[in-house]
Design a protein around this motif. Sequence first.
Motif, PDB file in Angstrom:
ATOM      1  N   ALA A 108       0.837  -1.204   0.000  1.00  0.00           N
ATOM      2  CA  ALA A 108       0.000   0.000   0.000  1.00  0.00           C
ATOM      3  C   ALA A 108       0.874   1.257   0.000  1.00  0.00           C
ATOM      4  O   ALA A 108       1.908   1.302   0.677  1.00  0.00           O
ATOM      5  CB  ALA A 108      -0.892  -0.014   1.240  1.00  0.00           C
ATOM      6  N   ALA A 109       0.426   2.279  -0.725  1.00  0.00           N
ATOM      7  CA  ALA A 109       1.116   3.568  -0.696  1.00  0.00           C
ATOM      8  C   ALA A 109       1.111   4.081   0.738  1.00  0.00           C
ATOM      9  O   ALA A 109       0.160   3.848   1.481  1.00  0.00           O
ATOM     10  CB  ALA A 109       0.405   4.556  -1.619  1.00  0.00           C
ATOM     11  N   TYR A 110       2.178   4.771   1.149  1.00  0.00           N
ATOM     12  CA  TYR A 110       2.299   5.136   2.571  1.00  0.00           C
ATOM     13  C   TYR A 110       2.974   6.482   2.751  1.00  0.00           C
ATOM     14  O   TYR A 110       3.571   7.038   1.821  1.00  0.00           O
ATOM     15  CB  TYR A 110       3.090   4.067   3.321  1.00  0.00           C
ATOM     16  CG  TYR A 110       4.564   4.005   2.939  1.00  0.00           C
ATOM     17  CD1 TYR A 110       4.971   3.403   1.745  1.00  0.00           C
ATOM     18  CD2 TYR A 110       5.524   4.579   3.760  1.00  0.00           C
ATOM     19  CE1 TYR A 110       6.308   3.359   1.391  1.00  0.00           C
ATOM     20  CE2 TYR A 110       6.873   4.537   3.408  1.00  0.00           C
ATOM     21  CZ  TYR A 110       7.253   3.927   2.221  1.00  0.00           C
ATOM     22  OH  TYR A 110       8.572   3.891   1.857  1.00  0.00           O
ATOM     23  N   HIS A 111       2.895   6.941   3.964  1.00  0.00           N
ATOM     24  CA  HIS A 111       3.574   8.175   4.346  1.00  0.00           C
ATOM     25  C   HIS A 111       3.916   8.072   5.827  1.00  0.00           C
ATOM     26  O   HIS A 111       3.076   7.669   6.630  1.00  0.00           O
ATOM     27  CB  HIS A 111       2.653   9.383   4.081  1.00  0.00           C
ATOM     28  CG  HIS A 111       3.358  10.690   4.179  1.00  0.00           C
ATOM     29  ND1 HIS A 111       4.224  11.151   3.216  1.00  0.00           N
ATOM     30  CD2 HIS A 111       3.338  11.661   5.145  1.00  0.00           C
ATOM     31  CE1 HIS A 111       4.703  12.333   3.560  1.00  0.00           C
ATOM     32  NE2 HIS A 111       4.173  12.669   4.742  1.00  0.00           N
ATOM     33  N   ILE A 112       5.137   8.437   6.173  1.00  0.00           N
ATOM     34  CA  ILE A 112       5.574   8.355   7.574  1.00  0.00           C
ATOM     35  C   ILE A 112       5.067   9.583   8.338  1.00  0.00           C
ATOM     36  O   ILE A 112       5.204  10.710   7.854  1.00  0.00           O
ATOM     37  CB  ILE A 112       7.120   8.302   7.683  1.00  0.00           C
ATOM     38  CG1 ILE A 112       7.708   7.220   6.761  1.00  0.00           C
ATOM     39  CG2 ILE A 112       7.555   8.114   9.140  1.00  0.00           C
ATOM     40  CD1 ILE A 112       7.563   5.816   7.229  1.00  0.00           C
ATOM     41  N   VAL A 113       4.511   9.339   9.505  1.00  0.00           N
ATOM     42  CA  VAL A 113       3.907  10.421  10.284  1.00  0.00           C
ATOM     43  C   VAL A 113       4.608  10.551  11.642  1.00  0.00           C
ATOM     44  O   VAL A 113       4.535   9.650  12.480  1.00  0.00           O
ATOM     45  CB  VAL A 113       2.402  10.172  10.504  1.00  0.00           C
ATOM     46  CG1 VAL A 113       1.808  11.222  11.440  1.00  0.00           C
ATOM     47  CG2 VAL A 113       1.665  10.145   9.176  1.00  0.00           C
ATOM     48  N   ASN A 114       5.277  11.717  11.813  1.00  0.00           N
ATOM     49  CA  ASN A 114       5.891  12.008  13.113  1.00  0.00           C
ATOM     50  C   ASN A 114       5.356  13.317  13.699  1.00  0.00           C
ATOM     51  O   ASN A 114       5.695  13.665  14.824  1.00  0.00           O
ATOM     52  CB  ASN A 114       7.404  12.108  12.975  1.00  0.00           C
ATOM     53  CG  ASN A 114       8.016  10.742  12.664  1.00  0.00           C
ATOM     54  OD1 ASN A 114       7.733   9.758  13.351  1.00  0.00           O
ATOM     55  ND2 ASN A 114       8.816  10.673  11.619  1.00  0.00           N
ATOM     56  N   SER A 115       4.581  14.045  12.891  1.00  0.00           N
ATOM     57  CA  SER A 115       4.118  15.375  13.313  1.00  0.00           C
ATOM     58  C   SER A 115       2.740  15.627  12.711  1.00  0.00           C
ATOM     59  O   SER A 115       2.282  14.882  11.834  1.00  0.00           O
ATOM     60  CB  SER A 115       5.086  16.437  12.796  1.00  0.00           C
ATOM     61  OG  SER A 115       5.013  16.463  11.364  1.00  0.00           O
ATOM     62  N   ASN A 120      -1.239  15.570   8.188  1.00  0.00           N
ATOM     63  CA  ASN A 120      -2.071  16.230   7.178  1.00  0.00           C
ATOM     64  C   ASN A 120      -1.585  15.929   5.763  1.00  0.00           C
ATOM     65  O   ASN A 120      -2.388  15.752   4.849  1.00  0.00           O
ATOM     66  CB  ASN A 120      -2.101  17.739   7.442  1.00  0.00           C
ATOM     67  CG  ASN A 120      -2.877  18.045   8.714  1.00  0.00           C
ATOM     68  OD1 ASN A 120      -3.872  17.366   9.027  1.00  0.00           O
ATOM     69  ND2 ASN A 120      -2.415  19.035   9.471  1.00  0.00           N
ATOM     70  N   GLN A 121      -0.271  15.830   5.635  1.00  0.00           N
ATOM     71  CA  GLN A 121       0.299  15.526   4.321  1.00  0.00           C
ATOM     72  C   GLN A 121      -0.092  14.112   3.875  1.00  0.00           C
ATOM     73  O   GLN A 121      -0.370  13.878   2.693  1.00  0.00           O
ATOM     74  CB  GLN A 121       1.825  15.645   4.395  1.00  0.00           C
ATOM     75  CG  GLN A 121       2.446  15.945   3.027  1.00  0.00           C
ATOM     76  CD  GLN A 121       3.965  16.113   3.120  1.00  0.00           C
ATOM     77  OE1 GLN A 121       4.508  16.254   4.214  1.00  0.00           O
ATOM     78  NE2 GLN A 121       4.615  16.104   1.971  1.00  0.00           N
ATOM     79  N   ALA A 122      -0.103  13.170   4.847  1.00  0.00           N
ATOM     80  CA  ALA A 122      -0.526  11.801   4.538  1.00  0.00           C
ATOM     81  C   ALA A 122      -1.936  11.804   3.963  1.00  0.00           C
ATOM     82  O   ALA A 122      -2.214  11.148   2.949  1.00  0.00           O
ATOM     83  CB  ALA A 122      -0.470  10.925   5.799  1.00  0.00           C
ATOM     84  N   ILE A 123      -2.810  12.593   4.597  1.00  0.00           N
ATOM     85  CA  ILE A 123      -4.209  12.628   4.149  1.00  0.00           C
ATOM     86  C   ILE A 123      -4.315  13.244   2.756  1.00  0.00           C
ATOM     87  O   ILE A 123      -4.992  12.702   1.873  1.00  0.00           O
ATOM     88  CB  ILE A 123      -5.073  13.400   5.165  1.00  0.00           C
ATOM     89  CG1 ILE A 123      -5.083  12.655   6.515  1.00  0.00           C
ATOM     90  CG2 ILE A 123      -6.501  13.583   4.643  1.00  0.00           C
ATOM     91  CD1 ILE A 123      -5.691  13.443   7.662  1.00  0.00           C
ATOM     92  N   SER A 124      -3.597  14.352   2.549  1.00  0.00           N
ATOM     93  CA  SER A 124      -3.724  15.010   1.241  1.00  0.00           C
ATOM     94  C   SER A 124      -3.054  14.192   0.145  1.00  0.00           C
ATOM     95  O   SER A 124      -3.539  14.105  -0.983  1.00  0.00           O
ATOM     96  CB  SER A 124      -3.160  16.432   1.302  1.00  0.00           C
ATOM     97  OG  SER A 124      -1.793  16.383   1.639  1.00  0.00           O
ATOM     98  N   LYS A 125      -1.949  13.530   0.489  1.00  0.00           N
ATOM     99  CA  LYS A 125      -1.218  12.754  -0.520  1.00  0.00           C
ATOM    100  C   LYS A 125      -1.924  11.434  -0.862  1.00  0.00           C
ATOM    101  O   LYS A 125      -2.029  11.050  -2.035  1.00  0.00           O
ATOM    102  CB  LYS A 125       0.196  12.450   0.022  1.00  0.00           C
ATOM    103  CG  LYS A 125       1.083  11.630  -0.902  1.00  0.00           C
ATOM    104  CD  LYS A 125       2.504  11.531  -0.350  1.00  0.00           C
ATOM    105  CE  LYS A 125       2.966  10.088  -0.220  1.00  0.00           C
ATOM    106  NZ  LYS A 125       4.227   9.931   0.506  1.00  0.00           N
ATOM    107  N   LEU A 126      -2.426  10.740   0.178  1.00  0.00           N
ATOM    108  CA  LEU A 126      -2.956   9.382  -0.038  1.00  0.00           C
ATOM    109  C   LEU A 126      -4.477   9.337  -0.158  1.00  0.00           C
ATOM    110  O   LEU A 126      -5.016   8.384  -0.715  1.00  0.00           O
ATOM    111  CB  LEU A 126      -2.512   8.455   1.123  1.00  0.00           C
ATOM    112  CG  LEU A 126      -1.002   8.362   1.374  1.00  0.00           C
ATOM    113  CD1 LEU A 126      -0.721   7.614   2.668  1.00  0.00           C
ATOM    114  CD2 LEU A 126      -0.281   7.698   0.202  1.00  0.00           C
ATOM    115  N   GLY A 127      -5.148  10.324   0.379  1.00  0.00           N
ATOM    116  CA  GLY A 127      -6.625  10.318   0.337  1.00  0.00           C
ATOM    117  C   GLY A 127      -7.212   9.405   1.383  1.00  0.00           C
ATOM    118  O   GLY A 127      -6.492   8.636   2.047  1.00  0.00           O
ATOM    119  N   LEU A 128      -8.509   9.437   1.551  1.00  0.00           N
ATOM    120  CA  LEU A 128      -9.208   8.592   2.521  1.00  0.00           C
ATOM    121  C   LEU A 128      -9.866   7.425   1.777  1.00  0.00           C
ATOM    122  O   LEU A 128     -10.154   7.556   0.586  1.00  0.00           O
ATOM    123  CB  LEU A 128     -10.262   9.408   3.286  1.00  0.00           C
ATOM    124  CG  LEU A 128      -9.732  10.552   4.148  1.00  0.00           C
ATOM    125  CD1 LEU A 128     -10.848  11.093   5.050  1.00  0.00           C
ATOM    126  CD2 LEU A 128      -8.541  10.117   4.993  1.00  0.00           C
TER     127      LEU A 128
END
Lengths: 377, 377
Positions: A108-115, A120-128
């Motif tokens: 699955a496409a992913y984004h690392i979240v530390n902040s 917010n970037q994860a949501i905008s980049k990957l969508g819901l």
Amino acid sequence: MNVLVLGAGQLARMMSLAGAPLNISISAYDVNTDSLVHPLTQQNLGTGLANAIAAADIITAEFEHIPLAILEQCQKSGKFFPGETAIKAGGDRRLEKQLLDSANVGSAAYHIVNSEADFNQAISKLGLPLVFKSALAGYDGKGQWRLKQAEDTAALWQKISAFLAADPQQSIVAEQFIPFQREVSLIGVRRANGDIKVYPLTENHHVNGVLSVSLAVAGNEQLQQQACQMFTALANKLDYVGVLSIEFFDLNGKLLVNEIAPRVHNSGHWTQQGADICQFEQHLRAVCNLPLGSTALIRPSLMVNILGEDAVPESILTIPGLHLHWYGKSKRPGRKMGHINLSAPNNAELKARFTQLINLLPEAIFPELQQMVNRIS
Amino acid sequence: MNVLVLGAGQLARMMSLAGAPLNISISAYDVNTDSLVHPLTQQNLGTGLANAIAAADIITAEFEHIPLAILEQCQKSGKFFPGETAIKAGGDRRLEKQLLDSANVGSAAYHIVNSEADFNQAISKLGLPLVFKSALAGYDGKGQWRLKQAEDTAALWQKISAFLAADPQQSIVAEQFIPFQREVSLIGVRRANGDIKVYPLTENHHVNGVLSVSLAVAGNEQLQQQACQMFTALANKLDYVGVLSIEFFDLNGKLLVNEIAPRVHNSGHWTQQGADICQFEQHLRAVCNLPLGSTALIRPSLMVNILGEDAVPESILTIPGLHLHWYGKSKRPGRKMGHINLSAPNNAELKARFTQLINLLPEAIFPELQQMVNRIS
């Protein structure tokens, strides 16, 4: 041959049972108590990792959430398989994702979240919808959150930020939600000389995030090849030695890796009766540098986990092809206490025996088994 | 459940491996040293039979040549299965013959020899050729003499009279020689409630009186029924609980009992891979009063004993359907050190795999295997 296993649970225990006929003796190191025990008898065999390492010919692990200092100490010995890198990749979703990317294996496409900015970037980049998973120590559905709709965003960030604040080592991997049809897993083994063997794909059913049933029947050849290629890419990338387990999402016939486990796996317990050589023996053969055995399915098989209970109706023992495996543990709610393996000469007979089993098991303790009957074609 | 086994050899060890998944713990009592050990780890668990009996839920045995005082002490506990009578019948050929007669089960005509008059009477009553077998402690062809021609009579009586004089407990059973085509054995199990299950007949090949190969393939239904009837008669007569093994001579399709063993048996080791539930688990189920499991042959199988050697070529591990079982023993000439189980989906494949195995094993250590290949049709 003396093999030291990091971790003293049921996987070390079943390695011990599989190793004895090969004159391979297992001692298990409990990382929490710093003590060495015989995994079958629980006999205390001493204390201290340094002593344990010195006495071992080979070192391996039954789980991946191991303190880094211990991994390093084992790695230095030169006896540790599959070794520090593989164990770390299994215990940290960030490293796991890096590994999958570097081996060019789909997940699955992913984004690392530390902040909050990452969040917010994860949501905008990957969508819901999105799934947020703790990078460390997450298993059996623990440390996971779903975000389905935008209005829940702020509330979820409260939870996740609290979680991150509680442990500076932690991190979150946000993943695109995969609308998969089913979850399958592949257990395979690689030897130091590069030999690879994989078992047939297993279909898994979870209840409340915990594995309930694994089903191994002759399956789709195209899917099996896909899984085998991904296994080979990952195992070769890691120069892996031992059993490696991969959980996949099956998305309309395309496999995406959910996660990997650098060890024998609950979804491979059926191999004790359904395969020529079980995963526990294969793992020991690989780490002890012995030839690998056949991974062929010898008869359609399934496994049912026994969770939180220390007894099952005695009458199930009359079902042909049924094997009961207790782990010798004291009872605790939800704890993996044992499993039932069921095999049959063909799918129709497996279905009949499974139905017989379901009728004898209390449904409250073994829920949702019925729906797995229909998965046997 | 704690099961005490009289005897601390490989049979207790394999019971331990088979019992662990059922949460049945085995401790093994060494009748020679009066010590209790864990049969797998050899960990000392104490001394003294009284303590061992007190700590056990159930008592059983892995061999039949047990001092009578020990048998009586176990019997008094009320926990001993198959119990004193059955063990004695297995350990004394006089009692064995009485049992066979009383159950109306066919065996070679015989005469008990305690004196020269008995000896001469045996010859005149039974005719030549004759086999003289020690009543006590005879196994693997030890304590046996053949008399083929009348001129050897005096010389043989010298030997036998010396043998009898050396031990006042001893006696000789003279048996008519049976010109059998082959030796087969039946392993079966009986539970206290009268339930009986038997495995398929196994064909056995001995070298120098010691079992070399056992072969279990789908066989002659008439012969199987004959064996099953004889098993049932004997097991019911003894009100037997546990695994009972019967060796037969196959005389042109008529079975005659050679001897019985009130325990799991070397010719049943193939059940570890070739049957649903192996003989070791069946025995434990029976003595622990659990339901018996299926004894069906799941695939054609054979077993090869490893005698006097503690290593075999590693390459045999690559043969599909091959399992290696070491007993963790120190090397001694002729000692049973381990066995190889070999299974296949059908007879032709078993034959091919067996041939592959034979080509990898040194012939000097594994003689006469080739002739067993031809027994697989």
